[in-house]
Design a protein around this motif. Structure first.
Motif, PDB file in Angstrom:
ATOM      1  N   LEU A  14       0.830  -1.205   0.000  1.00  0.00           N
ATOM      2  CA  LEU A  14       0.000   0.000   0.000  1.00  0.00           C
ATOM      3  C   LEU A  14       0.865   1.256   0.000  1.00  0.00           C
ATOM      4  CD1 LEU A  14      -2.833   1.298   0.284  1.00  0.00           C
ATOM      5  CD2 LEU A  14      -2.492   1.179   2.740  1.00  0.00           C
ATOM      6  N   LEU A  15       1.922   1.255   0.798  1.00  0.00           N
ATOM      7  CA  LEU A  15       2.815   2.411   0.850  1.00  0.00           C
ATOM      8  C   LEU A  15       3.540   2.632  -0.471  1.00  0.00           C
ATOM      9  CD1 LEU A  15       4.426   2.180   4.390  1.00  0.00           C
ATOM     10  CD2 LEU A  15       2.742   3.818   3.567  1.00  0.00           C
ATOM     11  N   SER A  16       3.848   1.556  -1.169  1.00  0.00           N
ATOM     12  CA  SER A  16       4.575   1.697  -2.427  1.00  0.00           C
ATOM     13  C   SER A  16       3.691   2.241  -3.541  1.00  0.00           C
ATOM     14  CB  SER A  16       5.190   0.364  -2.846  1.00  0.00           C
ATOM     15  OG  SER A  16       4.174  -0.549  -3.193  1.00  0.00           O
ATOM     16  N   LEU A  17       2.381   2.144  -3.389  1.00  0.00           N
ATOM     17  CA  LEU A  17       1.470   2.641  -4.424  1.00  0.00           C
ATOM     18  C   LEU A  17       1.376   4.165  -4.429  1.00  0.00           C
ATOM     19  CD1 LEU A  17      -1.444   0.074  -4.177  1.00  0.00           C
ATOM     20  CD2 LEU A  17       0.286   0.237  -5.956  1.00  0.00           C
ATOM     21  N   VAL A  18       1.625   4.793  -3.311  1.00  0.00           N
ATOM     22  CA  VAL A  18       1.520   6.239  -3.195  1.00  0.00           C
ATOM     23  C   VAL A  18       2.933   6.832  -3.222  1.00  0.00           C
ATOM     24  CG1 VAL A  18       0.698   8.128  -1.752  1.00  0.00           C
ATOM     25  CG2 VAL A  18      -0.554   5.991  -1.816  1.00  0.00           C
ATOM     26  N   THR A  19       3.220   7.606  -4.251  1.00  0.00           N
ATOM     27  CA  THR A  19       4.537   8.230  -4.306  1.00  0.00           C
ATOM     28  C   THR A  19       4.558   9.458  -3.414  1.00  0.00           C
ATOM     29  OG1 THR A  19       3.942   9.592  -6.198  1.00  0.00           O
ATOM     30  CG2 THR A  19       4.905   7.435  -6.662  1.00  0.00           C
ATOM     31  N   SER A  20       5.689   9.735  -2.831  1.00  0.00           N
ATOM     32  CA  SER A  20       5.781  10.830  -1.871  1.00  0.00           C
ATOM     33  C   SER A  20       5.575  12.193  -2.531  1.00  0.00           C
ATOM     34  CB  SER A  20       7.121  10.776  -1.155  1.00  0.00           C
ATOM     35  OG  SER A  20       8.176  10.883  -2.083  1.00  0.00           O
ATOM     36  N   CYS A  21       6.020  12.356  -3.761  1.00  0.00           N
ATOM     37  CA  CYS A  21       5.851  13.640  -4.444  1.00  0.00           C
ATOM     38  C   CYS A  21       4.374  13.959  -4.660  1.00  0.00           C
ATOM     39  CB  CYS A  21       6.569  13.617  -5.785  1.00  0.00           C
ATOM     40  SG  CYS A  21       8.353  13.511  -5.641  1.00  0.00           S
ATOM     41  N   GLU A  22       3.595  12.947  -4.995  1.00  0.00           N
ATOM     42  CA  GLU A  22       2.161  13.140  -5.183  1.00  0.00           C
ATOM     43  C   GLU A  22       1.507  13.578  -3.879  1.00  0.00           C
ATOM     44  OE1 GLU A  22      -0.678  10.181  -6.810  1.00  0.00           O
ATOM     45  OE2 GLU A  22       1.020   9.764  -8.147  1.00  0.00           O
ATOM     46  N   VAL A  24       2.887  15.007  -1.194  1.00  0.00           N
ATOM     47  CA  VAL A  24       3.316  16.347  -0.779  1.00  0.00           C
ATOM     48  C   VAL A  24       2.626  17.413  -1.620  1.00  0.00           C
ATOM     49  CG1 VAL A  24       5.297  17.897  -0.652  1.00  0.00           C
ATOM     50  CG2 VAL A  24       5.514  15.564   0.149  1.00  0.00           C
ATOM     51  N   GLY A  25       2.514  17.190  -2.912  1.00  0.00           N
ATOM     52  CA  GLY A  25       1.833  18.145  -3.784  1.00  0.00           C
ATOM     53  C   GLY A  25       0.375  18.326  -3.410  1.00  0.00           C
ATOM     54  N   ASP A  26      -0.303  17.220  -3.117  1.00  0.00           N
ATOM     55  CA  ASP A  26      -1.711  17.299  -2.721  1.00  0.00           C
ATOM     56  C   ASP A  26      -1.878  18.008  -1.382  1.00  0.00           C
ATOM     57  OD1 ASP A  26      -2.478  16.028  -5.027  1.00  0.00           O
ATOM     58  OD2 ASP A  26      -2.600  14.039  -4.093  1.00  0.00           O
ATOM     59  N   ILE A  27      -0.944  17.782  -0.457  1.00  0.00           N
ATOM     60  CA  ILE A  27      -1.025  18.446   0.843  1.00  0.00           C
ATOM     61  C   ILE A  27      -0.864  19.956   0.678  1.00  0.00           C
ATOM     62  CG2 ILE A  27       0.202  18.755   3.039  1.00  0.00           C
ATOM     63  CD1 ILE A  27       0.687  15.741   3.031  1.00  0.00           C
ATOM     64  N   PHE A  28       0.068  20.385  -0.165  1.00  0.00           N
ATOM     65  CA  PHE A  28       0.241  21.821  -0.368  1.00  0.00           C
ATOM     66  C   PHE A  28      -0.968  22.443  -1.050  1.00  0.00           C
ATOM     67  CE2 PHE A  28       4.923  21.197   0.156  1.00  0.00           C
ATOM     68  CZ  PHE A  28       5.067  22.101   1.179  1.00  0.00           C
ATOM     69  N   LYS A  29      -1.608  21.710  -1.925  1.00  0.00           N
ATOM     70  CA  LYS A  29      -2.825  22.228  -2.565  1.00  0.00           C
ATOM     71  C   LYS A  29      -3.955  22.356  -1.551  1.00  0.00           C
ATOM     72  CE  LYS A  29      -1.985  20.377  -7.156  1.00  0.00           C
ATOM     73  NZ  LYS A  29      -2.397  19.359  -8.136  1.00  0.00           N
ATOM     74  N   VAL A  34      -4.666  20.903   6.771  1.00  0.00           N
ATOM     75  CA  VAL A  34      -4.971  19.553   6.291  1.00  0.00           C
ATOM     76  C   VAL A  34      -3.704  18.701   6.347  1.00  0.00           C
ATOM     77  CG1 VAL A  34      -5.725  18.199   4.316  1.00  0.00           C
ATOM     78  CG2 VAL A  34      -6.853  20.355   4.838  1.00  0.00           C
ATOM     79  N   GLY A  35      -2.571  19.297   5.977  1.00  0.00           N
ATOM     80  CA  GLY A  35      -1.299  18.591   6.056  1.00  0.00           C
ATOM     81  C   GLY A  35      -0.949  18.192   7.471  1.00  0.00           C
ATOM     82  N   VAL A  36      -1.183  19.104   8.416  1.00  0.00           N
ATOM     83  CA  VAL A  36      -0.904  18.809   9.824  1.00  0.00           C
ATOM     84  C   VAL A  36      -1.785  17.657  10.303  1.00  0.00           C
ATOM     85  CG1 VAL A  36      -1.086  19.725  12.169  1.00  0.00           C
ATOM     86  CG2 VAL A  36      -0.088  21.122  10.358  1.00  0.00           C
TER      87      VAL A  36
END
Length: 55
Positions: A14-22, A24-29, A34-36
């Motif tokens: 499950l962790l490998s399916l979600v890339t970290s860049c995706e 982080v980008g969604d959290i900033f949007k 929401v990120g916290v």
């Protein structure tokens, strides 16, 4: 023991399916709060999983 290995394998997959860049980008949007909340939820989930596997 085998059940534990299966659970850990599924969690790793499950962790490998979600890339970290995706993520982080969604959290900033979504915004800082929401990120916290997401970070607190993930840390809580990790602590909960560790406590479940130690028993």
């Amino acid at each position: 023991m085998q059940n534990r290995v299966i659970k850990l394998s599924l969690f790793a997959m499950l962790l490998s399916l979600v890339t970290s860049c995706e993520v982080v980008g969604d959290i900033f949007k979504a915004g800082m709060w929401v990120g916290v909340i997401i970070v607190i939820a993930v840390v809580g989930l990790i602590i909960w999983l560790i406590s479940r596997f130690r028993k």
